[in-house]
Scaffold this active site. Structure first.
Site, mmCIF file in Angstrom:
data_model
loop_
_atom_site.group_PDB
_atom_site.id
_atom_site.type_symbol
_atom_site.label_atom_id
_atom_site.label_comp_id
_atom_site.label_asym_id
_atom_site.label_seq_id
_atom_site.Cartn_x
_atom_site.Cartn_y
_atom_site.Cartn_z
ATOM 1 N N GLY A 362 0.821 -1.205 0.000
ATOM 2 C CA GLY A 362 0.000 0.000 0.000
ATOM 3 C C GLY A 362 0.853 1.252 0.000
ATOM 4 O O GLY A 362 2.073 1.200 -0.127
ATOM 5 N N GLY A 364 1.132 5.216 1.953
ATOM 6 C CA GLY A 364 0.680 6.123 2.998
ATOM 7 C C GLY A 364 1.359 7.471 2.873
ATOM 8 O O GLY A 364 2.067 7.741 1.906
ATOM 9 N N GLY A 365 1.123 8.335 3.883
ATOM 10 C CA GLY A 365 1.745 9.651 3.866
ATOM 11 C C GLY A 365 3.251 9.564 3.949
ATOM 12 O O GLY A 365 3.974 10.438 3.461
ATOM 13 N N PHE A 366 3.749 8.504 4.558
ATOM 14 C CA PHE A 366 5.190 8.277 4.694
ATOM 15 C C PHE A 366 5.806 7.872 3.357
ATOM 16 O O PHE A 366 6.893 8.288 2.999
ATOM 17 C CB PHE A 366 5.390 7.165 5.730
ATOM 18 C CG PHE A 366 6.810 6.800 6.006
ATOM 19 C CD1 PHE A 366 7.469 7.335 7.089
ATOM 20 C CD2 PHE A 366 7.490 5.896 5.200
ATOM 21 C CE1 PHE A 366 8.779 6.980 7.355
ATOM 22 C CE2 PHE A 366 8.789 5.545 5.450
ATOM 23 C CZ PHE A 366 9.440 6.094 6.547
ATOM 24 N N GLY A 367 5.093 7.076 2.600
ATOM 25 C CA GLY A 367 5.606 6.523 1.356
ATOM 26 C C GLY A 367 5.069 5.114 1.172
ATOM 27 O O GLY A 367 4.224 4.649 1.948
ATOM 28 N N VAL A 369 4.740 0.928 1.103
ATOM 29 C CA VAL A 369 5.095 -0.172 1.996
ATOM 30 C C VAL A 369 5.097 -1.464 1.185
ATOM 31 O O VAL A 369 4.181 -1.717 0.402
ATOM 32 C CB VAL A 369 4.109 -0.287 3.168
ATOM 33 C CG1 VAL A 369 4.493 -1.440 4.087
ATOM 34 C CG2 VAL A 369 4.064 1.016 3.952
ATOM 35 N N LYS A 383 8.818 -0.224 5.040
ATOM 36 C CA LYS A 383 8.382 1.136 4.744
ATOM 37 C C LYS A 383 9.505 1.851 4.005
ATOM 38 O O LYS A 383 10.643 1.889 4.458
ATOM 39 C CB LYS A 383 8.090 1.897 6.035
ATOM 40 C CG LYS A 383 6.683 1.772 6.552
ATOM 41 C CD LYS A 383 6.476 2.780 7.682
ATOM 42 C CE LYS A 383 5.058 2.757 8.191
ATOM 43 N NZ LYS A 383 4.860 3.786 9.226
ATOM 44 N N ASP A 480 -1.435 9.331 17.565
ATOM 45 C CA ASP A 480 -2.181 8.997 16.344
ATOM 46 C C ASP A 480 -2.757 7.587 16.421
ATOM 47 O O ASP A 480 -2.683 6.812 15.467
ATOM 48 C CB ASP A 480 -1.287 9.146 15.117
ATOM 49 C CG ASP A 480 -2.105 9.248 13.822
ATOM 50 O OD1 ASP A 480 -3.267 9.700 13.896
ATOM 51 O OD2 ASP A 480 -1.592 8.879 12.757
#
Length: 674
Positions: A362, A364-367, A369, A383, A480
């Site tokens: 998937g 995410g905001g991090f990058g 995975v 990640k 969070d």
């Protein structure tokens, strides 16, 4: 005096770095001279004989290449297997490392070949690829125990022979002796060694080998066939390498194999003496360099200690380390946690097929995975920091600093990290059941969550938060906590993940203020959303929201826009006041739950989401409340108003359905009370 001391320290430190670099350069050059597997050639099969690949065959092919790669780390350099039972979908696979190469390096060569063969031979039902240290082969028909002498590949050496006829004759005689050794009664199917053809020619080195599925007679036939090819391809060259899918011959004027000899080899006495002499010289050099490094290190430490002896009583607290404000857009290696193992980039690239979409879990905001595996076969989630995400750099550092120091059964484990060649990666344990959000907010998946599982998840989350707040080495505020940041293992046990926004407190510290409010709509405590104040009670609020979501099977985020016209918190509160709280329970559960237990959980959830942070219980109290059936609970006060955006969130795009719900999407909200 202080200036002279500082200059002396700097000078000594530079000498120290110089000696280290010399040592590393020498050792790595020596090690790498014969380490990197080099591509030699491939045989992708006759295109007219290739069958169209079915989806089942492709799946089995990927599985068998993965199996061959992992098996190479534990076997003795050879193995074969078949995956699939249907005639059209069965895949037969084999690898064989050179006789002088075993263990980790054999696995490295096989993994490289497995990754490369699909690129070099795309959509082929049969293929073979050669590296200088290994061969890998697969097919849609059973080729085990069968002699295969086509296709033949040959690689002439770069040096021209001075007397080609004489050299070929002497070299051929020596190779024949190696063939005899390889196919003798011990049936090793490989042999290597050296001989001196005389005159000014110098020493020559040879190696012969067959795949281990052949008989001695098949091996002899194959090697003799390859030896017959030498005059055709390599008559004018000093060295050569000739091979087929079943055997190979390599011959040259330098020692291309590893020094440790096999039982089938025949080294000369001179070679043993030379190798022994070289080994002694290498040991003396390494010991000398290490002694110099140790002496320099002691000298530098003594000067540093003397210069700073007056300040030795100044200790840097953990909270100081944790509160470093990172403003740089580049990650420096010295900011990483020294306790966290590093994973080589090449291993991550191999296990994710060089970050291919097929391994992607998937975004995410991090990058992104990815799913991968370690050398021992452990499945991991990787990640990868998006290079375009400046916010992700802070999150990356946060997770490295915090979660590596945390060990609890209800926290996801960070196994390692990688900061190499502009890549910044975090390696986590892989959670096979994805996130709580994936199960809780899907009509079909939610049916698997009976009440026993749900109360187990609630208890696990409470214990994980209690550890963060009170029992860990650091006092951590997660900031969070939400359903998509709760991952589920094979047994559906919950594990809190994503510490990108976490903060640490000193033991006596109760709250902190920030001007940068970051969080997820529906889970943020009102004092944090509107004033930037966060504390352990902020996490308690998020936990309360999560409890009510688990009980109801409904999202707090978006509940306002449902037919109820109010937030999940206000809806739960009003049902409680009417004495109808059981109407909140997910209809899927029907009568499988205990009324008193569910009522008590709703009660605790409402205590956690009270508007005033002072009124909320601590997580230690919550854990006791959940465990006790007799403890008298206080009446809950009015929960916080819904806190969210000015504008309703847009519906997710069609691509969003492919995103793993366990991936965190950070929301930066424009906050107003409703």
């Amino acid at each position: 005096m202080a200036r002279k001391s500082t200059l002396l320290i700097r000078s000594s430190f530079l000498w120290f770095l110089f000696m280290i670099s010399l040592f590393i350069t020498f050792t790595t050059t020596t090690a790498q001279s014969s380490s990197s597997p080099k591509y030699v050639g491939d045989g992708c099969g006759n295109s007219t004989e290739q069958s169209p690949l079915t989806s089942g065959y492709k799946t089995n092919l990927n599985n068998i290449l993965s199996w061959l790669s992992s098996d190479a780390a534990t076997s003795k350099g050879y193995n074969h297997t078949v995956i699939g039972t249907a005639t059209s979908d069965a895949v037969y696979g084999l690898y064989n490392c050179r006789g002088d190469v075993t263990g980790t390096f054999c696995q490295f060569c096989v993994s490289t070949a497995a990754s490369d063969i699909l690129r070099r031979c795309p959509n082929k039902s049969s293929a073979v690829i050669w590296y200088d240290y290994c061969i890998l082969r697969y097919s849609n028909h059973d080729f085990f125990d069968n002699l295969t002498m086509t296709p033949i590949w040959s690689t002439p050496g770069t040096k021209n022979a001075t007397n080609s006829t004489q050299e070929i004759q002497k070299g051929e005689t020596y190779i024949q002796s190696l063939i005899k050794n390889a196919t003798s009664e011990n049936n090793l199917l490989y042999a290597l060694g050296e001989f001196n053809p005389g005159g000014s020619l110098g020493k020559r080195y040879g190696l012969v080998q067959c795949t281990m599925d052949l008989t001695s007679e098949q091996c002899r036939k194959c090697l003799n066939g390859m030896l017959d090819q030498v005059p055709k391809c390599c008559a004018a060259k000093v060295g050569y390498q000739v091979g087929s899918p079943s055997c190979l011959i390599k011959y040259d004027d330098y020692m291309f194999y590893k020094i440790s000899m096999s039982p089938g080899s025949s080294p000369s006495p001179d070679s043993a003496k030379n190798n022994s002499s070289k080994t002694k010289t290498l040991i003396i050099l390494i010991v000398s360099v290490l002694v110099a490094i140790v002496l320099l290190s002691c000298g530098i430490y003594f000067l540093w200690w003397k210069n700073h002896s007056k300040n030795n009583d100044v200790l840097l607290s953990k909270s100081t380390l944790m509160s470093i404000h990172y403003t740089s857009q580049h990650l420096e290696d010295d900011s990483l946690n020294a306790d966290l193992p590093t994973v080589p980039l090449i291993c991550i690239q191999q296990s994710t097929d060089n970050f291919s979409d097929s391994c992607k879990l998937g975004e995410g905001g991090f990058g992104p995975v990815y799913k991968g595996s370690l050398q021992d076969g452990t499945e991991v989630a990787i990640k990868r920091l998006s290079q375009a995400s400046s916010q992700g750099i802070d999150e990356f550092k946060n997770e490295v600093i915090f979660i590596a120091k945390l060990q609890h059964r209800n926290l996801v484990r960070l196994l390692g990290c990688c900061v190499e060649k502009n890549e910044k990666l975090l390696v986590y344990e892989y959670m096979s059941n994805s996130s709580l959000a994936f199960h809780l907010f899907d009509e079909e998946q939610r049916k698997q969550l009976d009440w026993k599982l749900r109360i187990n998840i609630i208890n696990g989350l409470a214990k994980g938060l209690l550890y963060l707040h009170e029992d860990s080495r650091l006092r951590i505020i997660h900031r969070d906590l939400k359903a998509s940041n709760v991952l589920l293992d094979d047994c559906m046990n919950p594990k809190i993940s994503d510490f990108g926004m976490a903060r640490a407190f000193e033991n006596e510290q109760n709250q902190e203020n920030t001007t940068r409010v970051m969080g997820t709509y529906g889970y943020m405590a009102p004092e944090y959303a509107m004033e930037g104040l966060y504390s352990v009670k902020s996490d308690v609020f998020s936990f309360g929201v999560l409890m009510l979501e688990i009980i109801s099977g409904k999202k707090n985020n978006g509940f306002y826009f449902s037919e109820h016209g109010q937030s999940l918190l206000i809806y739960s509160w009003r049902l409680w006041c009417k004495g109808e709280c059981l109407k909140l329970v997910d209809s899927i559960l029907e009568n499988t739950y205990t009324r008193n237990e569910v009522t008590r959980c709703i009660h605790i959830g409402l205590l956690c989401v009270q508007e005033d942070a002072v009124d909320r219980p601590t997580m230690s109290t919550v854990v006791v409340m959940l465990a006790s059936e007799t403890m008298i609970l206080p009446n809950p006060k009015h929960p916080a108003f819904s806190v969210g955006r000015k504008i309703r969130e847009e519906e997710p795009t069609s691509n969003a359905s492919n995103v793993d719900p366990s991936i965190n999407n950070i929301t930066i909200s424009s906050i107003l009370p409703r």
